[in-house]
Scaffold this motif. Sequence first.
Motif, PDB file in Angstrom:
ATOM      1  N   THR A  17       0.871  -1.172   0.000  1.00 31.57           N
ATOM      2  CA  THR A  17       0.000   0.000   0.000  1.00 31.57           C
ATOM      3  C   THR A  17       0.905   1.219   0.000  1.00 31.57           C
ATOM      4  O   THR A  17       1.911   1.234   0.715  1.00 31.57           O
ATOM      5  N   THR A  18       0.570   2.220  -0.778  1.00 27.66           N
ATOM      6  CA  THR A  18       1.375   3.442  -0.848  1.00 27.66           C
ATOM      7  C   THR A  18       0.511   4.627  -0.436  1.00 27.66           C
ATOM      8  O   THR A  18      -0.623   4.761  -0.894  1.00 27.66           O
ATOM      9  N   VAL A  19       1.063   5.462   0.451  1.00 25.57           N
ATOM     10  CA  VAL A  19       0.352   6.657   0.918  1.00 25.57           C
ATOM     11  C   VAL A  19       1.316   7.849   0.921  1.00 25.57           C
ATOM     12  O   VAL A  19       2.528   7.669   1.021  1.00 25.57           O
ATOM     13  N   PRO A  20       0.782   9.067   0.822  1.00 28.55           N
ATOM     14  CA  PRO A  20       1.637  10.259   0.903  1.00 28.55           C
ATOM     15  C   PRO A  20       2.336  10.326   2.261  1.00 28.55           C
ATOM     16  O   PRO A  20       1.779   9.930   3.283  1.00 28.55           O
ATOM     17  N   LEU A  21       3.573  10.829   2.250  1.00 28.78           N
ATOM     18  CA  LEU A  21       4.386  10.882   3.460  1.00 28.78           C
ATOM     19  C   LEU A  21       5.029  12.252   3.611  1.00 28.78           C
ATOM     20  O   LEU A  21       5.567  12.793   2.644  1.00 28.78           O
ATOM     21  N   GLU A  22       4.966  12.786   4.825  1.00 27.87           N
ATOM     22  CA  GLU A  22       5.738  13.973   5.189  1.00 27.87           C
ATOM     23  C   GLU A  22       6.854  13.493   6.103  1.00 27.87           C
ATOM     24  O   GLU A  22       6.606  12.709   7.022  1.00 27.87           O
ATOM     25  N   ILE A  23       8.073  13.968   5.875  1.00 23.83           N
ATOM     26  CA  ILE A  23       9.209  13.578   6.699  1.00 23.83           C
ATOM     27  C   ILE A  23       9.620  14.758   7.564  1.00 23.83           C
ATOM     28  O   ILE A  23       9.861  15.856   7.057  1.00 23.83           O
ATOM     29  N   ALA A  24       9.675  14.515   8.872  1.00 26.39           N
ATOM     30  CA  ALA A  24      10.114  15.523   9.841  1.00 26.39           C
ATOM     31  C   ALA A  24      11.404  15.005  10.463  1.00 26.39           C
ATOM     32  O   ALA A  24      11.372  14.179  11.372  1.00 26.39           O
ATOM     33  N   GLY A  36      -1.549  21.506  15.932  1.00 26.08           N
ATOM     34  CA  GLY A  36      -2.339  22.553  15.319  1.00 26.08           C
ATOM     35  C   GLY A  36      -3.082  22.147  14.063  1.00 26.08           C
ATOM     36  O   GLY A  36      -3.800  22.942  13.489  1.00 26.08           O
ATOM     37  N   ARG A  37      -2.921  20.923  13.634  1.00 30.50           N
ATOM     38  CA  ARG A  37      -3.608  20.462  12.417  1.00 30.50           C
ATOM     39  C   ARG A  37      -4.940  19.811  12.763  1.00 30.50           C
ATOM     40  O   ARG A  37      -5.093  19.200  13.809  1.00 30.50           O
ATOM     41  N   ASP A  38      -5.860  19.896  11.814  1.00 34.19           N
ATOM     42  CA  ASP A  38      -7.150  19.225  11.956  1.00 34.19           C
ATOM     43  C   ASP A  38      -7.159  17.893  11.229  1.00 34.19           C
ATOM     44  O   ASP A  38      -8.041  17.069  11.442  1.00 34.19           O
ATOM     45  N   SER A  39      -6.190  17.685  10.313  1.00 32.84           N
ATOM     46  CA  SER A  39      -6.119  16.446   9.556  1.00 32.84           C
ATOM     47  C   SER A  39      -4.749  16.331   8.905  1.00 32.84           C
ATOM     48  O   SER A  39      -3.962  17.275   8.925  1.00 32.84           O
ATOM     49  N   ILE A  40      -4.487  15.160   8.330  1.00 31.06           N
ATOM     50  CA  ILE A  40      -3.269  14.941   7.553  1.00 31.06           C
ATOM     51  C   ILE A  40      -3.622  14.023   6.396  1.00 31.06           C
ATOM     52  O   ILE A  40      -4.397  13.074   6.562  1.00 31.06           O
ATOM     53  N   ASP A  41      -3.080  14.332   5.245  1.00 33.17           N
ATOM     54  CA  ASP A  41      -3.261  13.485   4.069  1.00 33.17           C
ATOM     55  C   ASP A  41      -2.098  12.512   4.039  1.00 33.17           C
ATOM     56  O   ASP A  41      -0.990  12.872   3.670  1.00 33.17           O
ATOM     57  N   GLY A  42      -2.319  11.293   4.497  1.00 29.92           N
ATOM     58  CA  GLY A  42      -1.255  10.307   4.547  1.00 29.92           C
ATOM     59  C   GLY A  42      -0.668  10.209   5.937  1.00 29.92           C
ATOM     60  O   GLY A  42      -1.393  10.201   6.925  1.00 29.92           O
ATOM     61  N   ALA A  43       0.672  10.154   6.009  1.00 29.84           N
ATOM     62  CA  ALA A  43       1.358   9.945   7.281  1.00 29.84           C
ATOM     63  C   ALA A  43       2.517  10.910   7.430  1.00 29.84           C
ATOM     64  O   ALA A  43       2.976  11.508   6.462  1.00 29.84           O
ATOM     65  N   MET A  44       2.980  11.038   8.673  1.00 31.08           N
ATOM     66  CA  MET A  44       4.175  11.822   8.969  1.00 31.08           C
ATOM     67  C   MET A  44       5.187  10.903   9.638  1.00 31.08           C
ATOM     68  O   MET A  44       4.845  10.154  10.558  1.00 31.08           O
TER      69      MET A  44
END
Length: 119
Positions: A17-24, A36-44
Amino acid sequence: MRDGRGQLVIGEPPETTTVPLEIAASLRARTKGLLGRDSIDGAMLLSPAGSVHTFGMRMPIDVAYLDRGLRVIAVRTMPPGRLGRPRLRARHVLEAEAGAMARWGVRVGVRVSFPSGGS
């Protein structure tokens, strides 16, 4: 590893399965995380990280702790205002909206990768 965006690949071929990713990866990005976010598209992905908290969050989140080899060692759902227990073997933490990880098949023992986001 650097802050940025990419794709999270869950599982191993042919069942992925592939999902959008934010890297911190920077201290600043890891400290802010999903605050402070209400949602996220994918994962962090927080890296390096061995624990997380949900103080100041507006939503419950799923948290997956990953070892050095990017294998899931624990998955938890955390409501806002909680402190997660540190995982000694954890080197990275994935965060997503509550319920997302079950839909994606993220569970203990599953390996993840992020080929377009570095490693």
